[in-house]
Motif scaffolding. Structure first.
Motif, PDB file in Angstrom:
ATOM      1  N   VAL A 105       0.861  -1.176   0.000  1.00  0.00           N
ATOM      2  CA  VAL A 105       0.000   0.000   0.000  1.00  0.00           C
ATOM      3  C   VAL A 105       0.901   1.231   0.000  1.00  0.00           C
ATOM      4  O   VAL A 105       1.861   1.293   0.767  1.00  0.00           O
ATOM      5  CB  VAL A 105      -0.927   0.002   1.237  1.00  0.00           C
ATOM      6  CG1 VAL A 105      -1.741   1.293   1.293  1.00  0.00           C
ATOM      7  CG2 VAL A 105      -1.831  -1.218   1.226  1.00  0.00           C
ATOM      8  N   GLU A 106       0.584   2.197  -0.842  1.00  0.00           N
ATOM      9  CA  GLU A 106       1.406   3.397  -0.945  1.00  0.00           C
ATOM     10  C   GLU A 106       0.557   4.652  -0.797  1.00  0.00           C
ATOM     11  O   GLU A 106      -0.608   4.676  -1.204  1.00  0.00           O
ATOM     12  CB  GLU A 106       2.134   3.430  -2.289  1.00  0.00           C
ATOM     13  CG  GLU A 106       3.107   2.267  -2.483  1.00  0.00           C
ATOM     14  CD  GLU A 106       3.785   2.314  -3.835  1.00  0.00           C
ATOM     15  OE1 GLU A 106       3.344   3.113  -4.695  1.00  0.00           O
ATOM     16  OE2 GLU A 106       4.737   1.546  -4.035  1.00  0.00           O
ATOM     17  N   ALA A 107       1.139   5.682  -0.226  1.00  0.00           N
ATOM     18  CA  ALA A 107       0.451   6.964  -0.116  1.00  0.00           C
ATOM     19  C   ALA A 107       0.371   7.618  -1.488  1.00  0.00           C
ATOM     20  O   ALA A 107       1.313   7.545  -2.279  1.00  0.00           O
ATOM     21  CB  ALA A 107       1.194   7.882   0.854  1.00  0.00           C
ATOM     22  N   SER A 111      -1.915  13.973  -1.954  1.00  0.00           N
ATOM     23  CA  SER A 111      -3.223  13.814  -1.306  1.00  0.00           C
ATOM     24  C   SER A 111      -3.022  13.325   0.125  1.00  0.00           C
ATOM     25  O   SER A 111      -2.523  12.216   0.344  1.00  0.00           O
ATOM     26  CB  SER A 111      -4.088  12.817  -2.076  1.00  0.00           C
ATOM     27  OG  SER A 111      -4.330  13.261  -3.395  1.00  0.00           O
ATOM     28  N   THR A 112      -3.397  14.117   1.092  1.00  0.00           N
ATOM     29  CA  THR A 112      -3.227  13.752   2.497  1.00  0.00           C
ATOM     30  C   THR A 112      -4.249  12.696   2.911  1.00  0.00           C
ATOM     31  O   THR A 112      -5.453  12.855   2.669  1.00  0.00           O
ATOM     32  CB  THR A 112      -3.401  14.996   3.393  1.00  0.00           C
ATOM     33  OG1 THR A 112      -2.460  15.999   2.978  1.00  0.00           O
ATOM     34  CG2 THR A 112      -3.164  14.643   4.850  1.00  0.00           C
ATOM     35  N   GLY A 113      -3.743  11.624   3.500  1.00  0.00           N
ATOM     36  CA  GLY A 113      -4.621  10.577   4.014  1.00  0.00           C
ATOM     37  C   GLY A 113      -5.228   9.691   2.946  1.00  0.00           C
ATOM     38  O   GLY A 113      -6.187   8.965   3.214  1.00  0.00           O
ATOM     39  N   VAL A 114      -4.691   9.703   1.737  1.00  0.00           N
ATOM     40  CA  VAL A 114      -5.195   8.874   0.647  1.00  0.00           C
ATOM     41  C   VAL A 114      -4.126   7.845   0.278  1.00  0.00           C
ATOM     42  O   VAL A 114      -2.957   8.191   0.095  1.00  0.00           O
ATOM     43  CB  VAL A 114      -5.564   9.722  -0.597  1.00  0.00           C
ATOM     44  CG1 VAL A 114      -6.056   8.823  -1.734  1.00  0.00           C
ATOM     45  CG2 VAL A 114      -6.605  10.762  -0.226  1.00  0.00           C
ATOM     46  N   TYR A 115      -4.556   6.588   0.157  1.00  0.00           N
ATOM     47  CA  TYR A 115      -3.618   5.500  -0.106  1.00  0.00           C
ATOM     48  C   TYR A 115      -4.115   4.649  -1.272  1.00  0.00           C
ATOM     49  O   TYR A 115      -5.312   4.607  -1.563  1.00  0.00           O
ATOM     50  CB  TYR A 115      -3.440   4.641   1.149  1.00  0.00           C
ATOM     51  CG  TYR A 115      -2.970   5.453   2.335  1.00  0.00           C
ATOM     52  CD1 TYR A 115      -1.617   5.654   2.567  1.00  0.00           C
ATOM     53  CD2 TYR A 115      -3.890   6.063   3.184  1.00  0.00           C
ATOM     54  CE1 TYR A 115      -1.186   6.428   3.624  1.00  0.00           C
ATOM     55  CE2 TYR A 115      -3.469   6.837   4.254  1.00  0.00           C
ATOM     56  CZ  TYR A 115      -2.116   7.019   4.473  1.00  0.00           C
ATOM     57  OH  TYR A 115      -1.695   7.792   5.510  1.00  0.00           O
ATOM     58  N   LYS A 116      -3.170   3.961  -1.893  1.00  0.00           N
ATOM     59  CA  LYS A 116      -3.497   3.177  -3.082  1.00  0.00           C
ATOM     60  C   LYS A 116      -2.838   1.806  -3.009  1.00  0.00           C
ATOM     61  O   LYS A 116      -1.684   1.663  -2.592  1.00  0.00           O
ATOM     62  CB  LYS A 116      -3.004   3.920  -4.329  1.00  0.00           C
ATOM     63  CG  LYS A 116      -3.298   3.234  -5.653  1.00  0.00           C
ATOM     64  CD  LYS A 116      -2.746   4.056  -6.806  1.00  0.00           C
ATOM     65  CE  LYS A 116      -2.976   3.390  -8.144  1.00  0.00           C
ATOM     66  NZ  LYS A 116      -2.375   4.150  -9.268  1.00  0.00           N
TER      67      LYS A 116
END
Length: 200
Positions: A105-107, A111-116
């Protein structure tokens, strides 16, 4: 100890699952703080469903038949399948990649507080060590016994459907299968803090 003994009956009252890089040893130190015992290299996978863990060991034997007998005269072991099946209840940076078969999982940049988390277009080997611990209370004297089970090498070989519904929590259902090591070491190991195993 031979014979009937109710203190040797085991109920996995409270359990935990851990994951680590392949070939990480299951801890043999039993302190008052479980998290300390598993601190080196292991990650707690958090809540699991109330069904706990289903442990399965299946050996396949091939019969050796001869003309002179109607029953096999010998068996040859051709396969050993050792699996743990469980459902993880938490979604995070450790559980989702473990369920999906690797990756991270990566930031999301900017975008603050959003992960992908990206799912690969094809499966890749994701070999991990898996550890399990449960505690029980002996019926005879009320003392606590602790069991640990470790698989040094294995991977997720089946993943259940994820059901997203209004009236139930989503679960990550996993079947994890042990793999043999190249050096011929143990496929898996039990480590017990349990006086029942002491020599009589």
């Amino acid at each position: 100890m031979a014979g009937t003994n109710s203190s040797e009956i085991r109920i996995a009252g409270v359990g935990r699952l851990y994951v680590a890089t392949a070939d990480t040893d299951v801890p043999t130190t039993f302190s008052t703080d479980t998290s300390t015992d598993w601190a080196t290299g292991w990650k707690n996978l958090g809540f699991t469903s109330g069904e706990g863990v289903t442990f399965s060991k299946k050996d396949k034997l091939e019969p050796v038949d001869v003309w002179q007998a109607v029953s096999p005269v010998h068996f040859v072991y051709s396969d050993r399948d050792l699996t743990l099946k469980f459902s993880l209840m938490q979604f995070n940076e450790d559980t989702l990649p473990f369920f999906m078969g690797g990756g991270a999982v990566e930031a999301v940049t900017g975008s603050t507080g959003v992960y992908k988390y990206d799912i690969a277009d094809r499966p890749y080997a994701d070999v991990r060590a898996l550890g399990l611990e449960f505690t029980d209370v002996r019926a005879s004297d009320g003392t606590t016994v602790t069991y640990r089970f470790g698989i040094p090498r294995g991977q997720v070989t089946a993943a259940d459907d994820i059901k997203l519904a209004r009236k139930s929590a989503a679960q990550l259902g996993i079947t994890y299968t042990a793999m043999a090591s190249a050096d011929g070491s143990a496929l898996a190991s039990f480590v017990m803090k349990d006086a029942s195993y002491a020599a009589a």
